[in-house]
Design a protein around this motif. Structure first.
Motif, PDB file in Angstrom:
ATOM      1  N   VAL A 154       0.849  -1.193   0.000  1.00 13.97           N
ATOM      2  CA  VAL A 154       0.000   0.000   0.000  1.00 13.97           C
ATOM      3  C   VAL A 154       0.880   1.237   0.000  1.00 13.97           C
ATOM      4  N   CYS A 155       0.525   2.219  -0.832  1.00 14.49           N
ATOM      5  CA  CYS A 155       1.297   3.455  -0.908  1.00 14.49           C
ATOM      6  C   CYS A 155       0.482   4.639  -0.423  1.00 14.49           C
ATOM      7  N   ASN A 156       1.115   5.500   0.384  1.00 15.99           N
ATOM      8  CA  ASN A 156       0.539   6.772   0.824  1.00 15.99           C
ATOM      9  C   ASN A 156       1.480   7.895   0.407  1.00 15.99           C
ATOM     10  N   THR A 157       0.904   9.038   0.047  1.00 19.78           N
ATOM     11  CA  THR A 157       1.735  10.144  -0.424  1.00 19.78           C
ATOM     12  C   THR A 157       1.237  11.484   0.106  1.00 19.78           C
ATOM     13  N   PRO A 158       2.107  12.510   0.066  1.00 16.36           N
ATOM     14  CA  PRO A 158       1.680  13.863   0.454  1.00 16.36           C
ATOM     15  C   PRO A 158       0.742  14.486  -0.573  1.00 16.36           C
ATOM     16  N   ALA A 159       0.724  13.966  -1.794  1.00 17.01           N
ATOM     17  CA  ALA A 159      -0.088  14.553  -2.856  1.00 17.01           C
ATOM     18  C   ALA A 159      -1.559  14.166  -2.753  1.00 17.01           C
ATOM     19  N   HIS A 160      -1.873  13.088  -2.045  1.00 19.02           N
ATOM     20  CA  HIS A 160      -3.262  12.688  -1.876  1.00 19.02           C
ATOM     21  C   HIS A 160      -3.972  13.688  -0.946  1.00 19.02           C
ATOM     22  N   THR A 161      -5.075  14.203  -1.394  1.00 17.20           N
ATOM     23  CA  THR A 161      -5.839  15.154  -0.580  1.00 17.20           C
ATOM     24  C   THR A 161      -7.274  14.674  -0.364  1.00 17.20           C
ATOM     25  N   ALA A 162      -7.946  14.263  -1.434  1.00 15.85           N
ATOM     26  CA  ALA A 162      -9.326  13.802  -1.307  1.00 15.85           C
ATOM     27  C   ALA A 162      -9.406  12.452  -0.598  1.00 15.85           C
ATOM     28  N   ARG A 163      -8.508  11.534  -0.967  1.00 12.25           N
ATOM     29  CA  ARG A 163      -8.523  10.198  -0.363  1.00 12.25           C
ATOM     30  C   ARG A 163      -7.580  10.229   0.845  1.00 12.25           C
ATOM     31  N   LYS A 164      -8.119  10.653   1.976  1.00 18.61           N
ATOM     32  CA  LYS A 164      -7.291  10.868   3.165  1.00 18.61           C
ATOM     33  C   LYS A 164      -6.660   9.581   3.677  1.00 18.61           C
ATOM     34  N   SER A 165      -7.298   8.446   3.418  1.00 13.48           N
ATOM     35  CA  SER A 165      -6.755   7.168   3.879  1.00 13.48           C
ATOM     36  C   SER A 165      -5.467   6.804   3.144  1.00 13.48           C
ATOM     37  N   ARG A 166      -5.184   7.468   2.031  1.00 13.24           N
ATOM     38  CA  ARG A 166      -3.945   7.239   1.297  1.00 13.24           C
ATOM     39  C   ARG A 166      -3.023   8.470   1.338  1.00 13.24           C
ATOM     40  N   SER A 167      -3.297   9.359   2.277  1.00 17.61           N
ATOM     41  CA  SER A 167      -2.478  10.566   2.430  1.00 17.61           C
ATOM     42  C   SER A 167      -1.504  10.392   3.588  1.00 17.61           C
ATOM     43  N   GLY A 207     -14.815  10.548   3.373  1.00 21.25           N
ATOM     44  CA  GLY A 207     -15.940  11.374   2.969  1.00 21.25           C
ATOM     45  C   GLY A 207     -16.458  11.040   1.590  1.00 21.25           C
ATOM     46  N   GLY A 208     -16.344   9.792   1.196  1.00 20.23           N
ATOM     47  CA  GLY A 208     -16.811   9.366  -0.122  1.00 20.23           C
ATOM     48  C   GLY A 208     -16.834   7.857  -0.214  1.00 20.23           C
ATOM     49  N   GLU A 209     -17.250   7.363  -1.361  1.00 20.38           N
ATOM     50  CA  GLU A 209     -17.327   5.924  -1.560  1.00 20.38           C
ATOM     51  C   GLU A 209     -15.927   5.317  -1.722  1.00 20.38           C
ATOM     52  N   PRO A 210     -15.701   4.112  -1.213  1.00 16.11           N
ATOM     53  CA  PRO A 210     -14.412   3.437  -1.402  1.00 16.11           C
ATOM     54  C   PRO A 210     -14.104   3.236  -2.879  1.00 16.11           C
ATOM     55  N   SER A 211     -12.849   3.112  -3.188  1.00 20.59           N
ATOM     56  CA  SER A 211     -12.440   2.908  -4.577  1.00 20.59           C
ATOM     57  C   SER A 211     -13.021   1.610  -5.126  1.00 20.59           C
ATOM     58  N   PRO A 212     -13.489   1.630  -6.369  1.00 18.15           N
ATOM     59  CA  PRO A 212     -13.978   0.397  -6.993  1.00 18.15           C
ATOM     60  C   PRO A 212     -12.856  -0.597  -7.262  1.00 18.15           C
ATOM     61  N   GLU A 213     -11.597  -0.159  -7.109  1.00 16.93           N
ATOM     62  CA  GLU A 213     -10.469  -1.066  -7.317  1.00 16.93           C
ATOM     63  C   GLU A 213     -10.268  -2.007  -6.138  1.00 16.93           C
ATOM     64  N   LEU A 214     -10.876  -1.714  -5.014  1.00 16.94           N
ATOM     65  CA  LEU A 214     -10.738  -2.583  -3.849  1.00 16.94           C
ATOM     66  C   LEU A 214     -11.517  -3.862  -4.084  1.00 16.94           C
ATOM     67  N   GLY A 215     -10.807  -4.970  -4.103  1.00 18.67           N
ATOM     68  CA  GLY A 215     -11.450  -6.249  -4.376  1.00 18.67           C
ATOM     69  C   GLY A 215     -10.908  -7.345  -3.492  1.00 18.67           C
ATOM     70  N   ARG A 226      -3.808  -3.020  -8.701  1.00 21.57           N
ATOM     71  CA  ARG A 226      -4.595  -1.793  -8.775  1.00 21.57           C
ATOM     72  C   ARG A 226      -4.917  -1.237  -7.393  1.00 21.57           C
ATOM     73  N   GLN A 227      -4.907  -2.087  -6.385  1.00 20.43           N
ATOM     74  CA  GLN A 227      -5.206  -1.643  -5.023  1.00 20.43           C
ATOM     75  C   GLN A 227      -3.989  -1.033  -4.334  1.00 20.43           C
ATOM     76  N   TYR A 228      -2.807  -1.335  -4.850  1.00 20.07           N
ATOM     77  CA  TYR A 228      -1.591  -0.866  -4.184  1.00 20.07           C
ATOM     78  C   TYR A 228      -1.534   0.658  -4.126  1.00 20.07           C
ATOM     79  N   PHE A 229      -1.840   1.282  -5.246  1.00 18.17           N
ATOM     80  CA  PHE A 229      -1.795   2.744  -5.337  1.00 18.17           C
ATOM     81  C   PHE A 229      -3.139   3.225  -5.872  1.00 18.17           C
ATOM     82  N   LEU A 230      -3.910   3.879  -5.016  1.00 15.39           N
ATOM     83  CA  LEU A 230      -5.214   4.405  -5.416  1.00 15.39           C
ATOM     84  C   LEU A 230      -5.100   5.899  -5.690  1.00 15.39           C
ATOM     85  N   PHE A 231      -5.687   6.333  -6.777  1.00 21.92           N
ATOM     86  CA  PHE A 231      -5.705   7.754  -7.087  1.00 21.92           C
ATOM     87  C   PHE A 231      -6.773   8.456  -6.245  1.00 21.92           C
ATOM     88  N   ASP A 232      -6.727   9.776  -6.230  1.00 22.59           N
ATOM     89  CA  ASP A 232      -7.678  10.538  -5.430  1.00 22.59           C
ATOM     90  C   ASP A 232      -9.110  10.354  -5.905  1.00 22.59           C
TER      91      ASP A 232
END
Length: 246
Positions: A154-167, A207-215, A226-232
């Motif tokens: 799983v990757c988290n980055t400073p650039a993620h803003t909307a998807r706080k769980s990956r920030s 604050g939104g629906e989980p990514s559809p890539e989560l399987g 596809r689950q490793y790195f989720l976009f915002d």
């Protein structure tokens, strides 16, 4: 060293693989506070439990941009894989990368960096790829592997803003051996319940629906990479996996 920093360093010392640099202490401290917060419960209940039970292990890389500093990473992971089964079922290796002085990278930049790190690890792996894991990333049973061990990443980055769980304030990669997920298949009561709880907490945290890539691993329609790195945005999807088996 201040009186507030000293206890944190002492607490982390037993959970660190390799050195504990001064720059890494506040990042690790803030992460542990996020994972154990009761005001905003973190979605992954396994990570929360691991944080509370000292089941996490930390590694630190001094320069996220310089691949020469990445050379410490293979040994950090090897050391973790030697002991992880004796730590806890709820364990992960969290690797924090020291950011540059000026960080303005976009999510797409970190996406490329993340896959560069996994490719780097693959090319510095001294063990054979696990026989039970396909080498084709477009296979439902593919999983990144290192040291002969399948690992969910799983990757988290400073650039993620909307998807706080990956920030995260610094570039961060979490390595979870697939062994951690044994007996958590979606058709088991425990596995089904865990997925339901995590998805509900994701909705509240992000604050939104989980990514559809989560399987679910092994599902014919699922691709683990596809689950490793989720976009915002849920609509943003990478065209193909950058990882190449060598």
């Amino acid at each position: 060293m201040s009186s507030t920093t000293q206890p944190v360093e002492e607490h982390l010392a037993s959970q660190v693989i390799g050195g504990l640099p001064a720059w890494g202490i506040p990042y690790a401290r803030d992460l542990l506070q996020t994972l154990t917060s009761t005001d905003a419960p973190f979605p992954c209940t396994f990570a929360v439990s691991a944080a509370k039970k000292s089941g996490l292990r930390f590694g630190f890389i001094d320069d996220e941009h310089d691949q020469r500093s990445w050379e410490a990473l293979p040994d950090i992971i090897r050391s973790y894989l030697e002991t992880y089964q004796s730590i806890s079922r709820e364990t992960s290796l969290i690797v924090l990368f020291r950011p540059g002085q000026e960080e303005d990278g976009k999510v797409g930049d970190y996406y490329q960096k993340f896959w560069d790190v996994l490719q780097f690890l693959h090319e510095h792996d001294t063990e054979a790829w696990p026989a039970e894991i396909p080498k084709d990333t477009d296979h439902s049973h593919w999983e990144f592997s290192f040291g002969g061990t399948p690992i969910f990443v799983v990757c988290n980055t400073p650039a993620h803003t909307a998807r706080k769980s990956r920030s995260n304030p610094c570039f961060m990669i979490t390595f979870q051996p697939r062994w951690v997920f044994e007996d958590l298949d979606p058709d088991t009561p425990r596995g089904w319940s865990a997925r339901r709880v995590i998805r509900n907490r994701l909705r509240a945290f992000d604050g939104g629906e989980p990514s559809p890539e989560l399987g679910n691993y092994g599902d014919p329609e699922n691709r683990e990479w596809r689950q490793y790195f989720l976009f915002d945005e849920n609509e943003a999807k990478p065209p193909a996996c950058p990882f190449r088996h060598t």
